[in-house]
Design a protein around this motif. Structure first.
Motif, PDB file in Angstrom:
ATOM      1  N   PRO A 226      19.721   0.852   5.787  1.00  0.00           N
ATOM      2  CA  PRO A 226      20.475   0.300   6.924  1.00  0.00           C
ATOM      3  C   PRO A 226      20.220   0.037   8.154  1.00  0.00           C
ATOM      4  O   PRO A 226      19.267   1.031   8.549  1.00  0.00           O
ATOM      5  N   THR A 227      20.607  -0.693   8.810  1.00  0.00           N
ATOM      6  CA  THR A 227      19.967  -0.818  10.302  1.00  0.00           C
ATOM      7  C   THR A 227      21.252  -1.034  11.402  1.00  0.00           C
ATOM      8  O   THR A 227      22.367  -1.128  10.735  1.00  0.00           O
ATOM      9  N   ALA A 228      20.821  -1.088  12.425  1.00  0.00           N
ATOM     10  CA  ALA A 228      21.960  -1.292  13.416  1.00  0.00           C
ATOM     11  C   ALA A 228      22.685  -2.697  13.542  1.00  0.00           C
ATOM     12  O   ALA A 228      23.725  -2.996  14.059  1.00  0.00           O
ATOM     13  N   ALA A 229      21.863  -3.481  13.340  1.00  0.00           N
ATOM     14  CA  ALA A 229      22.223  -5.012  12.904  1.00  0.00           C
ATOM     15  C   ALA A 229      23.174  -5.410  11.844  1.00  0.00           C
ATOM     16  O   ALA A 229      23.549  -6.592  11.772  1.00  0.00           O
ATOM     17  N   HIS A 230      23.197  -4.364  10.954  1.00  0.00           N
ATOM     18  CA  HIS A 230      24.102  -4.950   9.793  1.00  0.00           C
ATOM     19  C   HIS A 230      25.712  -4.782  10.411  1.00  0.00           C
ATOM     20  O   HIS A 230      25.982  -3.683  11.061  1.00  0.00           O
ATOM     21  N   THR A 231      26.214  -5.625   9.762  1.00  0.00           N
ATOM     22  CA  THR A 231      28.097  -5.465  10.200  1.00  0.00           C
ATOM     23  C   THR A 231      28.755  -4.809   9.014  1.00  0.00           C
ATOM     24  O   THR A 231      28.237  -4.585   7.968  1.00  0.00           O
ATOM     25  N   LYS A 232      29.883  -4.293   9.315  1.00  0.00           N
ATOM     26  CA  LYS A 232      30.546  -3.723   8.396  1.00  0.00           C
ATOM     27  C   LYS A 232      30.975  -4.579   7.173  1.00  0.00           C
ATOM     28  O   LYS A 232      30.924  -3.937   5.904  1.00  0.00           O
ATOM     29  N   GLU A 233      31.155  -5.632   7.408  1.00  0.00           N
ATOM     30  CA  GLU A 233      31.434  -6.726   6.487  1.00  0.00           C
ATOM     31  C   GLU A 233      30.290  -6.872   5.499  1.00  0.00           C
ATOM     32  O   GLU A 233      30.406  -6.937   4.315  1.00  0.00           O
ATOM     33  N   MET A 234      29.016  -6.998   5.891  1.00  0.00           N
ATOM     34  CA  MET A 234      27.812  -6.793   5.199  1.00  0.00           C
ATOM     35  C   MET A 234      27.917  -5.612   4.354  1.00  0.00           C
ATOM     36  O   MET A 234      27.636  -5.607   3.176  1.00  0.00           O
ATOM     37  N   LEU A 235      28.082  -4.402   4.908  1.00  0.00           N
ATOM     38  CA  LEU A 235      27.809  -3.449   4.190  1.00  0.00           C
ATOM     39  C   LEU A 235      28.899  -3.200   3.080  1.00  0.00           C
ATOM     40  O   LEU A 235      28.810  -2.594   1.721  1.00  0.00           O
ATOM     41  N   ASP A 236      30.210  -3.607   3.421  1.00  0.00           N
ATOM     42  CA  ASP A 236      31.219  -3.573   2.473  1.00  0.00           C
ATOM     43  C   ASP A 236      31.067  -4.403   1.170  1.00  0.00           C
ATOM     44  O   ASP A 236      31.180  -4.121  -0.055  1.00  0.00           O
ATOM     45  N   ARG A 237      30.182  -5.665   1.319  1.00  0.00           N
ATOM     46  CA  ARG A 237      29.783  -6.537   0.364  1.00  0.00           C
ATOM     47  C   ARG A 237      28.876  -5.864  -0.490  1.00  0.00           C
ATOM     48  O   ARG A 237      28.797  -5.780  -1.527  1.00  0.00           O
ATOM     49  N   VAL A 238      27.968  -5.128   0.169  1.00  0.00           N
ATOM     50  CA  VAL A 238      26.840  -4.439  -0.358  1.00  0.00           C
ATOM     51  C   VAL A 238      27.535  -3.191  -1.451  1.00  0.00           C
ATOM     52  O   VAL A 238      27.010  -3.168  -2.612  1.00  0.00           O
ATOM     53  N   ILE A 239      28.523  -2.607  -0.813  1.00  0.00           N
ATOM     54  CA  ILE A 239      29.038  -1.426  -1.660  1.00  0.00           C
ATOM     55  C   ILE A 239      29.872  -1.971  -2.833  1.00  0.00           C
ATOM     56  O   ILE A 239      29.713  -1.377  -3.785  1.00  0.00           O
ATOM     57  N   SER A 240      30.387  -3.187  -2.572  1.00  0.00           N
ATOM     58  CA  SER A 240      31.081  -3.758  -3.795  1.00  0.00           C
ATOM     59  C   SER A 240      30.057  -4.242  -4.836  1.00  0.00           C
ATOM     60  O   SER A 240      30.415  -4.056  -6.318  1.00  0.00           O
ATOM     61  N   ILE A 241      29.035  -4.482  -4.533  1.00  0.00           N
ATOM     62  CA  ILE A 241      27.887  -5.061  -5.539  1.00  0.00           C
ATOM     63  C   ILE A 241      27.347  -3.698  -6.113  1.00  0.00           C
ATOM     64  O   ILE A 241      27.291  -3.979  -7.313  1.00  0.00           O
ATOM     65  N   TYR A 242      27.284  -2.793  -5.325  1.00  0.00           N
ATOM     66  CA  TYR A 242      26.774  -1.627  -6.184  1.00  0.00           C
ATOM     67  C   TYR A 242      27.728  -1.053  -7.185  1.00  0.00           C
ATOM     68  O   TYR A 242      27.389  -0.661  -8.181  1.00  0.00           O
ATOM     69  N   GLU A 243      29.067  -1.204  -6.906  1.00  0.00           N
ATOM     70  CA  GLU A 243      29.917  -0.990  -7.567  1.00  0.00           C
ATOM     71  C   GLU A 243      29.869  -1.721  -8.925  1.00  0.00           C
ATOM     72  O   GLU A 243      29.891  -0.973 -10.326  1.00  0.00           O
ATOM     73  N   LYS A 244      29.835  -2.878  -8.988  1.00  0.00           N
ATOM     74  CA  LYS A 244      29.877  -3.809  -9.924  1.00  0.00           C
ATOM     75  C   LYS A 244      28.540  -3.557 -10.929  1.00  0.00           C
ATOM     76  O   LYS A 244      28.854  -3.297 -12.203  1.00  0.00           O
ATOM     77  N   VAL A 245      27.450  -3.479 -10.189  1.00  0.00           N
ATOM     78  CA  VAL A 245      26.250  -3.171 -11.087  1.00  0.00           C
ATOM     79  C   VAL A 245      26.004  -1.868 -11.515  1.00  0.00           C
ATOM     80  O   VAL A 245      25.660  -1.732 -12.699  1.00  0.00           O
ATOM     81  N   GLY A 246      26.442  -0.779 -10.760  1.00  0.00           N
ATOM     82  CA  GLY A 246      26.511   0.543 -11.165  1.00  0.00           C
ATOM     83  C   GLY A 246      27.401   0.683 -12.352  1.00  0.00           C
ATOM     84  O   GLY A 246      27.075   1.399 -13.458  1.00  0.00           O
ATOM     85  N   LYS A 247      28.495   0.035 -12.697  1.00  0.00           N
ATOM     86  CA  LYS A 247      29.376   0.171 -13.663  1.00  0.00           C
ATOM     87  C   LYS A 247      28.836  -0.754 -14.922  1.00  0.00           C
ATOM     88  O   LYS A 247      28.896  -0.153 -15.966  1.00  0.00           O
ATOM     89  N   GLU A 248      28.363  -1.832 -14.498  1.00  0.00           N
ATOM     90  CA  GLU A 248      27.722  -2.696 -15.721  1.00  0.00           C
ATOM     91  C   GLU A 248      26.461  -1.778 -16.452  1.00  0.00           C
ATOM     92  O   GLU A 248      26.557  -1.991 -17.434  1.00  0.00           O
ATOM     93  N   MET A 249      25.836  -1.313 -15.485  1.00  0.00           N
ATOM     94  CA  MET A 249      24.377  -0.588 -16.152  1.00  0.00           C
ATOM     95  C   MET A 249      24.719   1.055 -16.405  1.00  0.00           C
ATOM     96  O   MET A 249      23.903   1.565 -16.911  1.00  0.00           O
ATOM     97  N   GLY A 250      26.005   1.356 -16.323  1.00  0.00           N
ATOM     98  CA  GLY A 250      26.416   2.808 -16.822  1.00  0.00           C
ATOM     99  C   GLY A 250      25.820   3.815 -15.805  1.00  0.00           C
ATOM    100  O   GLY A 250      25.538   4.977 -16.372  1.00  0.00           O
TER     101      GLY A 250
END
Ligand SMILES: *Cc1c(COP(=O)(O)O)cnc(C)c1O
Length: 396
Positions: A370-394
């Motif tokens: 992560p960098t100082a240039a990321h916004t909270k919205e970008m990180l929230d998007r990252v987190i929801s994608i991690y959740e999706k892929v994490g569940k999908e791949m067990g």
């Protein structure tokens, strides 16, 4: 055995790497290396750069770089010791010394060649170097180039370092002994145990060398790992890069005046490779000034790092033992790690997998920067994608 042609050698070895899944395909960016990057017509949230503070695309840096081009042109025209030293280089070195709280500093064209030049300027075949086993490739190569005896110690294992320092000292075989370490280890985000390293160094008369490529701009209110521990006057070589948090290109050593004077007559990249360009030098100078005047960017970096770490941990991911914003997400199996990174990419997140042999077998991870240039919205998007892929791949 008949000797091989170059073509045979290359074909066989390239094929071998491809068969083992170790051939790295490079994806060129069609945009700047900011928080969002464009690759092959797709926009991705970027979690793979070392541009910790977002300075690589900072308007203030761009402006001084353009001014420097107008005034000094695009190239320095010579090596530093002939007539490639511009007043900009001198200003940058003075600024770096101030930043690191040392008597002087010397700038190089990259962190890598800084390690190549600085270690071998001081150490030779009559000496020994105690080197953390996880030190960066440029430290390893710099040590080799010096022809000193290289004694590896277990990663951040202070008992092992002390025992090996004692043995080296008491053997009477070496004229000088150095201990060398990364300040922050970039694969796991852990910090070197500098207070103990400095104490061991005092006990056994060791020269101390800290490569703070990932600590400068990040720790110690920006000044780095050495400052973070309050050891500014107790480390001989404070080496750093201008290519990561500083956002530009280059490397440096900060230290006592005699050391820097010596490096200016002995470090071979300083003597035999053309000086940093005017634009790079001016931009670095601006970046260091910004860091010295405000902790706004560091604060944002840490806030983003903490948020990403906490969120991934809460989802059930193994994020290791990082003490810095570097956020590894440990998947384990090599093939699964690569698949995980690929799925993140398909969903819009660019985070590279790092597997054996860069990290130990079975500890494959996706490393998030992560960098100082990321916004909270970008990180929230990252987190929801991690959740999706994490569940999908067990994984979670
Ligand atoms: C990246 C890195 C370097 C090399 O720095 P560059 O300026 O990119 O050449 C040196 N040491 C460490 C620990 C690094 O992480």
């Amino acid at each position: 055995m008949p000797s091989k042609t170059l073509d045979q050698y290359l074909q066989e070895n390239l094929q071998d790497l491809k068969n083992r899944g170790l051939y790295n395909v490079i994806d060129p960016l069609d945009s700047a290396n900011g928080p969002i990057i464009e690759i092959s017509g797709r926009e991705l949230i970027n979690l793979s750069s070392n541009n910790y503070l977002g300075l690589a695309t900072d308007e203030r840096l761009k402006e001084v770089a353009i001014e420097a081009v107008q005034e000094y042109g695009v190239g320095a025209g010579a090596v530093r010791t002939i007539n490639g030293t511009l007043n900009l280089h001198v200003k940058l070195e003075e600024k770096l010394a101030e930043f690191k709280n040392t008597e002087a500093a010397i700038a190089f064209q990259s962190g890598f060649n800084c390690n190549m030049g600085a270690i071998s300027a001081v150490m030779d075949k009559n000496d020994a170097i105690l080197s953390d086993e996880l030190n960066h490739a440029s430290i390893i190569d710099g040590c080799r180039l010096s022809r000193a005896k290289i004694i590896r110690f277990n990663h951040s294992d202070m008992d092992d370092l002390r025992a090996k320092a004692k043995e080296a000292k008491e053997s009477g075989q070496y004229k000088k002994i150095m201990v060398i370490t990364d300040g922050v280890f970039s694969m796991d985000g852990d910090i070197a145990k500098l207070p103990e390293i400095v104490e061991i160094a005092k006990e056994y008369d060791l020269i101390t060398y800290v490569d703070d490529a990932h600590g400068s701009g990040v720790l110690g209110k920006g000044a780095g790992t050495v400052k973070h521990f309050g050891l500014s006057d107790q480390v001989d070589f404070q080496m750093g890069t201008l290519s990561k948090a500083i956002g530009v290109l280059g490397g440096y050593v900060a230290g006592k005046k005699d050391l820097i004077d010596w490096l200016k007559v002995r470090a071979r990249p300083f003597l035999f490779s053309t000086a940093l360009s005017p634009a790079d030098t001016a931009a670095c100078l601006k970046a260091v000034s910004i860091l010295m005047n405000s902790t706004e960017l560091q604060d944002k970096l840490w806030e983003n790092g903490r948020y990403l770490k906490k969120s991934l941990k809460d989802l059930g991911f193994d994020i290791g033992q990082s003490e810095t914003p570097i956020t590894p997400c440990i998947i384990g199996d090599e093939v699964k790690t690569q698949e995980f990174s690929k799925r993140l990419n398909e969903e819009g997140v660019y985070a590279k997998s790092i597997v054996f042999p860069t990290v130990p077998r079975g500890t494959g991870r996706v490393r998030n920067m992560p960098t100082a240039a990321h916004t909270k919205e970008m990180l929230d998007r990252v987190i929801s994608i991690y959740e999706k892929v994490g569940k999908e791949m067990g994984v979670i």
